[in-house]
Write an enzyme that holds these catalytic residues in place. Structure first.
Site, PDB file in Angstrom:
ATOM      1  N   ASP A 162       0.850  -1.184   0.000  1.00  0.00           N
ATOM      2  CA  ASP A 162       0.000   0.000   0.000  1.00  0.00           C
ATOM      3  C   ASP A 162       0.894   1.245   0.000  1.00  0.00           C
ATOM      4  OD1 ASP A 162      -1.731   2.078   0.531  1.00  0.00           O
ATOM      5  OD2 ASP A 162      -2.562   1.201   2.364  1.00  0.00           O
ATOM      6  N   LYS A 168       0.555  16.855 -11.680  1.00  0.00           N
ATOM      7  CA  LYS A 168      -0.684  17.619 -11.622  1.00  0.00           C
ATOM      8  C   LYS A 168      -1.865  16.669 -11.605  1.00  0.00           C
ATOM      9  CE  LYS A 168      -2.302  17.138 -16.028  1.00  0.00           C
ATOM     10  NZ  LYS A 168      -3.653  16.783 -16.459  1.00  0.00           N
ATOM     11  N   HIS A 226       5.320  18.567 -17.495  1.00  0.00           N
ATOM     12  CA  HIS A 226       6.170  18.213 -18.629  1.00  0.00           C
ATOM     13  C   HIS A 226       6.047  19.202 -19.780  1.00  0.00           C
ATOM     14  CE1 HIS A 226       2.352  16.369 -19.931  1.00  0.00           C
ATOM     15  NE2 HIS A 226       2.822  16.445 -21.155  1.00  0.00           N
ATOM     16  N   LYS A 253       9.120  20.908 -22.817  1.00  0.00           N
ATOM     17  CA  LYS A 253       9.047  20.837 -24.270  1.00  0.00           C
ATOM     18  C   LYS A 253      10.014  21.834 -24.897  1.00  0.00           C
ATOM     19  CE  LYS A 253       4.274  19.170 -24.702  1.00  0.00           C
ATOM     20  NZ  LYS A 253       4.543  18.034 -25.587  1.00  0.00           N
ATOM     21  N   GLU A 291      -7.023  18.735 -29.267  1.00  0.00           N
ATOM     22  CA  GLU A 291      -6.662  17.336 -29.445  1.00  0.00           C
ATOM     23  C   GLU A 291      -7.733  16.590 -30.235  1.00  0.00           C
ATOM     24  OE1 GLU A 291      -4.464  15.589 -25.779  1.00  0.00           O
ATOM     25  OE2 GLU A 291      -6.125  16.783 -24.985  1.00  0.00           O
ATOM     26  N   ASP A 336      -8.131  20.011 -15.907  1.00  0.00           N
ATOM     27  CA  ASP A 336      -7.128  19.086 -16.417  1.00  0.00           C
ATOM     28  C   ASP A 336      -6.021  19.789 -17.198  1.00  0.00           C
ATOM     29  OD1 ASP A 336      -6.213  16.341 -16.857  1.00  0.00           O
ATOM     30  OD2 ASP A 336      -6.764  16.663 -18.948  1.00  0.00           O
ATOM     31  N   HIS A 372      -1.214  23.305 -17.068  1.00  0.00           N
ATOM     32  CA  HIS A 372      -0.395  23.370 -18.270  1.00  0.00           C
ATOM     33  C   HIS A 372      -0.454  24.739 -18.957  1.00  0.00           C
ATOM     34  CE1 HIS A 372       0.522  19.238 -17.876  1.00  0.00           C
ATOM     35  NE2 HIS A 372      -0.562  18.748 -18.401  1.00  0.00           N
TER      36      HIS A 372
END
Length: 454
Positions: free
Chosen positions: A82, A137, A167, A171, A205, A224, A229
């Site tokens: 756990d 995140k 991330h 980039k 996307e 999200d 981001h």
């Protein structure tokens, strides 16, 4: 250098898609004797975990596993248990077999609801001095949650040993923003409201939310993507020149941008934001069910798969310039770019239509940079035509996640967010979420494969 990497949630989606493939080309780590330890409640052993790591690394390296990476895989260790149990965490840290001063990374590749219990459990573990904790995140579900998580982390470790990774900041194109702005005399003087008309930060996307619907239906596009981001990208676009590239200097400039973003009220949310949800359609010849038909989705929650937010940065540099942040799923094309749109020339003196606005486009995937310019026409030198100066940037090696892992091992926090940034992000987004929940902005529908709400 000997180092340890403990991945909590080692059989999860995040680990399989990003963390393990990020090890494919990180020779500075694997050559130095990195020890990988996976932790989860799955019924695995060392051999099973090693097979999983080899599969994911090979899949990202064209089927080939570098000998040094192969050695990393061969010494990987599995700890069953756990992740919120101090005994499990102690066993995982011991399995790294690193000295007290060596870097040891505890990577929380977990659902965000487990972050706080894991941090509390780590507080009961005898941690080595070289430990770093990595949190993915979202950093909390709201402002109160972010404050609580940050307080728990602050009791556990100093801020420079905490990595709230994003991330996107690793980039290549995003990093090139710093070089473009702060190493070129020709560009930075134009980077103000005097010459910039607007800025778009777009992450459209074609992929739908079906495979992640059970998670996504408790998050949505605004939480999200925008809260972390896209707001992080905004900081790089709008920050003042730092005095150096040192982590503290960059973090201070980024936080200043977020603090300067005007807090949206209900009226501005109604005027400057949109939200949408895709219905059944076709994307790239592939039939896509409507979002509400996905398993685990409760249509009554009204979760958005498309979010568009226009923000205003109240500083002398950016007063009056709209920053439009947009993201959506199941759209007609992948469009991931930052667009800086410059103002019109003060007087049009050429024959024919007025010149187009100069636009600087920084594409995030693949990494490209282009600039639209007006030049004299070939047939009639006193009429204008537009040309595009375009360059493809060198492909990143290692990947953004590889860059993140290298930075964390090195103790370099420049690719992560500080506590203030996480909290300011929620301060900006929470009023929008509240106004949306209160019906200030309708939830529009758009067919999958379209350009979004009409």
């Amino acid at each position: 250098m000997t180092a340890g990497l403990v991945v909590l949630g080692a059989t999860g989606d995040l680990t399989a898609r990003y963390v393990l493939p990020g090890l494919a080309r990180v020779e500075p780590l694997v050559d130095g004797g990195l020890r990988l330890v996976g932790v989860a409640n799955d019924d695995l052993d060392d051999d099973g975990f090693r097979a999983l790591v080899r599969e994911k690394v090979a899949g990202h390296a064209d089927g080939r596993v570098d000998p040094a990476v192969g050695a990393l895989v061969d010494r990987a260790v599995w700890v069953h248990g756990d992740v919120t149990d101090p005994a499990t965490l102690s066993a995982a840290i011991a399995a790294c077999e690193v000295s007290d001063a060596d870097p040891l990374v505890v990577y929380l590749a977990l659902p965000h609801v487990l972050f706080l219990p894991v941090v509390h459990a780590l507080a009961e573990v005898d941690l080595p001095s070289g430990v770093r904790v990595v949190v993915e995140k979202p950093f909390g579900e709201d402002l109160a949650g972010a404050v609580e998580l940050n307080a728990a982390l602050a009791r556990l470790l100093p801020e420079d040993q905490i990595f709230r990774v994003d991330h996107f900041l690793a980039k290549q194109t995003v990093l090139n923003l710093l070089g473009l702005r702060f190493a070129n005399r020709i560009l930075e003087p134009l980077w103000t409201s005097t010459d910039v008309a607007s800025v778009d930060i777009v992450f459209d996307e074609t992929v739908d939310a079906q495979s992640r619907a059970s998670y996504y239906d408790r998050s949505g596009a605004l939480r999200d993507m925008v809260q972390n981001h896209l707001l992080q990208l905004l900081t790089y676009v709008a920050m003042e020149p730092p005095t150096s590239m040192a982590p503290a200097d960059l973090a201070s400039r980024k936080a200043d941008v977020l603090k300067a973003v005007r807090t949206p009220d209900r009226e501005s949310v109604a005027r400057w934001t949109r939200r949408g949800r895709y219905t059944a359609g076709e994307v790239d010849g592939r039939a896509v069910d409507g979002y509400t038909d996905a398993p685990g989705v409760d249509a009554d929650r009204g979760i958005e798969t498309y979010a568009e937010v226009t923000l205003h940065v109240d500083t002398w540099r950016w007063s009056g310039v709209p920053f439009r942040l947009r993201t959506g799923k199941a759209l007609s094309a992948d469009r991931r770019e930052i667009v800086v749109r410059f103002r019109d020339v003060p007087l049009h003196v050429f024959d024919g239509p007025a010149p187009v606005r100069n636009e600087l486009r920084l594409q995030l995937d693949p990494d490209r940079m282009s600039l639209d310019l007006n030049v004299n026409g070939i047939d009639d030198p006193f009429k204008l035509e537009t040309v595009t100066l375009d360059t493809e940037l060198a492909r990143q090696d290692p990947t953004p996640y590889g860059q993140l892992l290298l930075a964390v091992i090195d103790g370099d926090t420049r690719l992560s967010a500080r506590a203030t940034e996480a909290e300011e992000g929620w301060r900006i987004v929470e009023p929008i979420l509240a106004a949306w929940a209160d019906g200030a902005v309708p939830l529009e529908e758009y067919p999958a494969g379209s350009d979004g709400p009409s």
